[in-house]
Design a protein around this motif. Sequence first.
Motif, PDB file in Angstrom:
ATOM      1  N   SER A  58     -38.804 -29.878 -60.414  1.00 55.44           N
ATOM      2  CA  SER A  58     -37.557 -28.507 -59.825  1.00 55.44           C
ATOM      3  C   SER A  58     -38.108 -27.280 -61.155  1.00 55.44           C
ATOM      4  CB  SER A  58     -36.329 -29.099 -60.288  1.00 55.44           C
ATOM      5  OG  SER A  58     -36.556 -29.257 -61.855  1.00 55.44           O
ATOM      6  N   HIS A  59     -39.263 -27.029 -61.171  1.00 54.53           N
ATOM      7  CA  HIS A  59     -39.760 -25.430 -61.853  1.00 54.53           C
ATOM      8  C   HIS A  59     -41.478 -26.255 -61.974  1.00 54.53           C
ATOM      9  CE1 HIS A  59     -38.619 -22.692 -65.769  1.00 54.53           C
ATOM     10  NE2 HIS A  59     -40.267 -22.577 -65.698  1.00 54.53           N
ATOM     11  N   THR A  60     -41.874 -25.155 -61.403  1.00 50.05           N
ATOM     12  CA  THR A  60     -43.338 -24.787 -61.686  1.00 50.05           C
ATOM     13  C   THR A  60     -43.701 -23.492 -60.634  1.00 50.05           C
ATOM     14  OG1 THR A  60     -44.251 -25.162 -59.402  1.00 50.05           O
ATOM     15  CG2 THR A  60     -43.521 -26.934 -60.523  1.00 50.05           C
ATOM     16  N   HIS A  61     -45.213 -22.557 -61.263  1.00 48.53           N
ATOM     17  CA  HIS A  61     -45.091 -21.560 -60.978  1.00 48.53           C
ATOM     18  C   HIS A  61     -46.794 -21.761 -60.723  1.00 48.53           C
ATOM     19  CE1 HIS A  61     -42.178 -19.857 -64.229  1.00 48.53           C
ATOM     20  NE2 HIS A  61     -42.017 -20.442 -64.661  1.00 48.53           N
ATOM     21  N   ALA A  62     -46.859 -22.619 -59.612  1.00 49.22           N
ATOM     22  CA  ALA A  62     -47.781 -23.094 -59.100  1.00 49.22           C
ATOM     23  C   ALA A  62     -48.768 -21.799 -58.580  1.00 49.22           C
ATOM     24  CB  ALA A  62     -47.793 -23.916 -58.434  1.00 49.22           C
ATOM     25  N   VAL A 127     -41.361 -24.112 -55.569  1.00 54.41           N
ATOM     26  CA  VAL A 127     -42.711 -22.745 -56.261  1.00 54.41           C
ATOM     27  C   VAL A 127     -41.796 -22.038 -56.814  1.00 54.41           C
ATOM     28  CG1 VAL A 127     -45.078 -22.210 -56.132  1.00 54.41           C
ATOM     29  CG2 VAL A 127     -44.274 -24.871 -55.467  1.00 54.41           C
ATOM     30  N   LYS A 128     -42.414 -20.630 -57.888  1.00 53.95           N
ATOM     31  CA  LYS A 128     -42.399 -20.271 -58.439  1.00 53.95           C
ATOM     32  C   LYS A 128     -42.885 -18.392 -57.716  1.00 53.95           C
ATOM     33  CE  LYS A 128     -39.783 -21.774 -61.971  1.00 53.95           C
ATOM     34  NZ  LYS A 128     -38.594 -21.867 -61.522  1.00 53.95           N
ATOM     35  N   SER A 129     -42.317 -17.469 -57.557  1.00 55.69           N
ATOM     36  CA  SER A 129     -43.456 -15.953 -57.650  1.00 55.69           C
ATOM     37  C   SER A 129     -43.116 -15.495 -58.843  1.00 55.69           C
ATOM     38  CB  SER A 129     -42.679 -15.364 -56.587  1.00 55.69           C
ATOM     39  OG  SER A 129     -41.466 -14.627 -56.513  1.00 55.69           O
ATOM     40  N   ILE A 227     -32.476 -19.663 -64.095  1.00 58.58           N
ATOM     41  CA  ILE A 227     -32.579 -18.771 -65.334  1.00 58.58           C
ATOM     42  C   ILE A 227     -33.774 -19.781 -65.992  1.00 58.58           C
ATOM     43  CG2 ILE A 227     -30.090 -19.728 -66.312  1.00 58.58           C
ATOM     44  CD1 ILE A 227     -30.011 -16.351 -67.041  1.00 58.58           C
ATOM     45  N   HIS A 228     -34.367 -19.223 -66.481  1.00 61.84           N
ATOM     46  CA  HIS A 228     -35.256 -19.186 -68.011  1.00 61.84           C
ATOM     47  C   HIS A 228     -34.514 -19.102 -68.760  1.00 61.84           C
ATOM     48  CE1 HIS A 228     -38.308 -19.607 -65.667  1.00 61.84           C
ATOM     49  NE2 HIS A 228     -39.494 -19.875 -66.226  1.00 61.84           N
ATOM     50  N   ALA A 229     -33.536 -20.156 -70.014  1.00 65.84           N
ATOM     51  CA  ALA A 229     -32.883 -19.325 -70.950  1.00 65.84           C
ATOM     52  C   ALA A 229     -33.211 -20.214 -72.382  1.00 65.84           C
ATOM     53  CB  ALA A 229     -31.155 -19.861 -70.531  1.00 65.84           C
ATOM     54  N   ASP A 250     -33.216 -23.272 -67.455  1.00 71.89           N
ATOM     55  CA  ASP A 250     -34.059 -24.252 -67.630  1.00 71.89           C
ATOM     56  C   ASP A 250     -34.418 -23.796 -68.472  1.00 71.89           C
ATOM     57  OD1 ASP A 250     -33.573 -24.469 -65.013  1.00 71.89           O
ATOM     58  OD2 ASP A 250     -35.712 -25.026 -64.501  1.00 71.89           O
ATOM     59  N   HIS A 251     -35.859 -24.570 -69.747  1.00 68.25           N
ATOM     60  CA  HIS A 251     -35.734 -24.529 -70.917  1.00 68.25           C
ATOM     61  C   HIS A 251     -34.987 -25.230 -72.166  1.00 68.25           C
ATOM     62  CE1 HIS A 251     -39.777 -22.621 -70.885  1.00 68.25           C
ATOM     63  NE2 HIS A 251     -39.606 -22.533 -70.027  1.00 68.25           N
ATOM     64  N   MET A 252     -34.071 -23.861 -72.393  1.00 66.76           N
ATOM     65  CA  MET A 252     -32.642 -24.359 -72.870  1.00 66.76           C
ATOM     66  C   MET A 252     -33.463 -25.311 -74.591  1.00 66.76           C
ATOM     67  SD  MET A 252     -30.504 -23.512 -71.180  1.00 66.76           S
ATOM     68  CE  MET A 252     -29.105 -24.315 -70.663  1.00 66.76           C
ATOM     69  N   SER A 302     -42.046 -29.608 -65.153  1.00 67.91           N
ATOM     70  CA  SER A 302     -43.470 -29.968 -65.746  1.00 67.91           C
ATOM     71  C   SER A 302     -43.688 -28.207 -66.108  1.00 67.91           C
ATOM     72  CB  SER A 302     -44.550 -29.671 -65.249  1.00 67.91           C
ATOM     73  OG  SER A 302     -44.990 -28.527 -63.023  1.00 67.91           O
ATOM     74  N   ASP A 303     -43.368 -27.308 -65.338  1.00 64.47           N
ATOM     75  CA  ASP A 303     -43.365 -25.817 -65.753  1.00 64.47           C
ATOM     76  C   ASP A 303     -44.500 -25.262 -65.192  1.00 64.47           C
ATOM     77  OD1 ASP A 303     -42.763 -23.159 -66.671  1.00 64.47           O
ATOM     78  OD2 ASP A 303     -42.257 -23.708 -68.431  1.00 64.47           O
ATOM     79  N   PHE A 304     -45.189 -26.164 -64.509  1.00 65.92           N
ATOM     80  CA  PHE A 304     -47.216 -26.216 -64.498  1.00 65.92           C
ATOM     81  C   PHE A 304     -46.706 -24.540 -64.408  1.00 65.92           C
ATOM     82  CE2 PHE A 304     -50.021 -26.036 -61.257  1.00 65.92           C
ATOM     83  CZ  PHE A 304     -51.114 -25.785 -61.967  1.00 65.92           C
TER      84      PHE A 304
HETATM   85 FE    FE Z   1     -41.078 -21.416 -65.969  1.00 64.16          FE
END
Ligand code: FE
Length: 397
Positions: A58-62, A127-129, A227-229, A250-252, A302-304
């Motif tokens: 649920s969290h990638t920057h692919a 996938v995030k921009s 949110i990246h927090a 996310d992160h936390m 993964s936070d890829f």
């Molecule tokens: Fe991230």
Amino acid sequence: MRPCSNFDVGVISNGAIAVKDGKVLAFGKEKDLFSNPSLKKAEKIKLGGVALPSFVDSHTHAVFAKARLEDFSLRSSGFSYKEIKERGGGIISSVKSLRSASKEELEKKLLFWCEKFIENGTGTIEVKSGYGLDLENEIKILEVIKSVKPKVSLELIPTFLGAHSIPAEFSDSDSYLKYLVDKVLPEIKKRKLARFADIFCEDGYFTVEQSKHYLKAAMKFGLKPKIHAEQMKNYGGARAAISVKAISADHMDYVDLKDLSAIKKSATVVTFLPASNYFLGLSHFPDARPFIEKGIPVALASDFNPGTSPCFNMQFVISCAVTHMKMSIEQALFAVTLNGAKALGLKKIACLEKGYQADISVFELEDYRELAYYFGSNMNIATIKKGSVIYEKGNTI
Ligand code: FE
Ligand code: NIG
């Protein structure tokens, strides 16, 4: 296995699955399933090894143009993420390379990574921009995701992360956020390019107040907040998540435990990204136990990305969580399946009960616990999407 009840993975030995119209019709012992007259016409798949619902990452920057090897070398000689940013590395260096890459190049790269996710047992990714940071390039990234989507069997869910850092063209973060709201969000809505909006709420990036204000504005454009927090210190991002009812925070890594009751009430999924802690060489990993004990849904992803986590293998993420975050193997399996789906608002996926999407990954293992045990390699031998085999070891379909 059927991870549908509270951390009970429901192991079935010698299992098989019956599939109809891409969905699970029945799941059980091979001998029962194959002899069941009511399943006569359904397609049946015998499952060797360990079969699980495919991972939902649920969290990638692919979407990125280049590996950040200069940052990597600097870090190996002792520089921190913050120091590397100050020397011109970090997110902004990925922005430079992405802006000069063509849509075609980026598509080719994303297709390559999609194959890697599938090979490693993942069925769905967000996938995030966030490496464009202007109208043209943020749209370019989201268009890349849109055009790759029909070409791969991996499910792609797009998130707009224009608020990832402040580009050099803007002297302050307020004016950049105003630009995102006035110029970029309307275009994203018009072209239906994203499902979620995300922001990097951290010292040196965007404040808690800015994050709340921005995510509320993004909601008006139909995007659900993420949110990246609390990645680098306790900064208040968790409280921003609660106040906008973010679908996930996310992160936390540095949450104030006093916030747990409010997090629980908000129904926000807490997503931990331990592969980034590993890759940054951090000694700190978040302890998942207080969150789980409180009944907060915990996901793992993964936070890829090219800066903090060039890792697309959720098997490694599971191992990291079990060895460094005090999660049980069963909790980690829920975190990479059903809770990953929850962090993306997806229903009827990531579980092998009747009526769920038949997304299954098969691992060359004797016991599901070995998934966290044999770390650092890929034990996946087959990936099934909506009932069709999309990957078999040594034979990509
Ligand atoms: Fe991230
Ligand atoms: O999730 N923390 C912000 N975003 C990414 C890192 C992005 C980068 O360094 O390129 C993360 O870790």
